[in-house]
Design a protein around this motif. Structure first.
Motif, mmCIF file in Angstrom:
data_model
loop_
_atom_site.group_PDB
_atom_site.id
_atom_site.type_symbol
_atom_site.label_atom_id
_atom_site.label_comp_id
_atom_site.label_asym_id
_atom_site.label_seq_id
_atom_site.Cartn_x
_atom_site.Cartn_y
_atom_site.Cartn_z
ATOM 1 N N LYS A 128 0.755 -1.362 -0.019
ATOM 2 C CA LYS A 128 -0.008 0.028 0.167
ATOM 3 C C LYS A 128 0.841 1.157 0.037
ATOM 4 N N ASN A 129 1.820 1.183 0.913
ATOM 5 C CA ASN A 129 2.752 2.453 1.054
ATOM 6 C C ASN A 129 3.524 2.637 -0.273
ATOM 7 N N VAL A 130 4.216 1.735 -0.797
ATOM 8 C CA VAL A 130 5.202 1.780 -1.707
ATOM 9 C C VAL A 130 4.511 1.842 -3.232
ATOM 10 N N PHE A 131 3.468 1.020 -3.470
ATOM 11 C CA PHE A 131 2.976 0.954 -4.823
ATOM 12 C C PHE A 131 1.674 1.484 -5.195
ATOM 13 N N LEU A 132 0.875 1.688 -3.943
ATOM 14 C CA LEU A 132 -0.409 2.299 -4.128
ATOM 15 C C LEU A 132 -0.675 3.499 -3.404
ATOM 16 N N TRP A 133 -1.665 3.842 -2.709
ATOM 17 C CA TRP A 133 -2.293 4.990 -2.253
ATOM 18 C C TRP A 133 -3.073 4.587 -0.981
ATOM 19 N N GLN A 134 -3.255 5.556 0.139
ATOM 20 C CA GLN A 134 -4.083 5.267 1.158
ATOM 21 C C GLN A 134 -5.319 5.438 0.885
ATOM 22 N N GLY A 135 -6.324 4.846 1.596
ATOM 23 C CA GLY A 135 -7.749 4.657 1.534
ATOM 24 C C GLY A 135 -8.355 3.401 1.710
ATOM 25 N N ARG A 136 -9.876 3.417 1.349
ATOM 26 C CA ARG A 136 -10.271 2.250 1.728
ATOM 27 C C ARG A 136 -11.084 1.712 0.546
#
Length: 244
Positions: A128-136
């Motif tokens: 989530k931290n390295v490749f994506l974004w925060q959120g649900r």
């Protein structure tokens, strides 16, 4: 005359049907290529970051834009106090060495609790931290679920933990345990005491709502439990996958 018109109409329908099939095939071919290209890109990035440190993450970039600056100093895991790694694992993912990216037991417990607590492993948080974004969003969760096994395949457990310890948000404008150690205790990550390491681990995964230097009763209790947990996972071998 009627037969001739019928034949012409039939030929037109046949051509239209053929053109439609060809268009459909072209679309499917492009979609397949796009999917394969995306998969190849993700695998390539995972392999690249197995040996090269991620230069920035979406969260770091977002906080830099919001605050104007962030603090983050990359430190190899071997240059950190060993208790820091054990404390984070005890706090966030006690079975880190036992699973392949997903903790089925933790997921089951979370479902039984009605989803009131999280079940994300350290590997999932790294993805989530390295490749994506925060959120649900479901889209982000689906991507996270797809990329997590790939990271487990190409990265060692030690590498996964090293990246987590360097990209996790550890305070407002702070990323990684080195920044947290220097900002809160005026020491390096290598010099952290067990109590200090546990205090840093205790504010995860809500560093903006919890304080390291002025901890609430809850944070103090959590830090105490983390100290015990760190000793336990070392004793029972659940730290062996990331310690030499």
């Amino acid at each position: 005359m009627a037969n001739k018109a019928a034949r012409k109409s039939s030929r037109k329908k046949s051509k239209a049907s053929k053109a439609k099939k060809q268009t459909s095939l072209r679309i499917r071919r492009w979609v397949s290529r796009a999917v394969l290209g995306a998969v190849a890109f993700v695998v390539g990035m995972v392999m690249l970051f197995s040996v090269i440190n991620p230069p920035v993450t979406h969260t770091i970039w977002s906080e830099w834009r919001r605050l104007g600056k962030v603090e983050r100093d990359w430190v190899p895991i071997e240059d950190m106090s060993p208790i820091m790694a054990r404390s984070v694992v005890a706090a966030e993912d006690a079975n880190f060495c036992l699973h392949w990216g997903f903790d089925v037991e933790a997921i089951r417990d979370a479902l039984e609790d009605g989803g009131s607590r999280g079940a994300s492993t350290i590997t999932q948080q790294v993805v989530k931290n390295v490749f994506l974004w925060q959120g649900r969003s479901w889209v982000r969760k689906a991507l996270e679920t797809s990329i997590t096994p790939v990271v487990e395949i190409f990265w060692s457990k030690q590498r996964i933990l090293e990246v987590y310890l360097n990209v996790a948000e550890t305070g407002t404008g702070l990323f990684g345990v080195e920044a947290a150690a220097r900002s809160n205790f005026n020491v390096s990550a290598a010099q952290l005491s067990p109590a200090q390491a546990a205090r840093i681990a205790a504010i995860l995964p809500s560093p903006r709502n919890r304080s390291i230097t002025d901890p609430s009763v809850f944070t103090r209790r959590r830090a105490s439990a983390i100290l015990e947990g760190a000793a336990t996972i070392r004793a029972d071998g659940r730290a062996d996958c990331f310690e030499d």
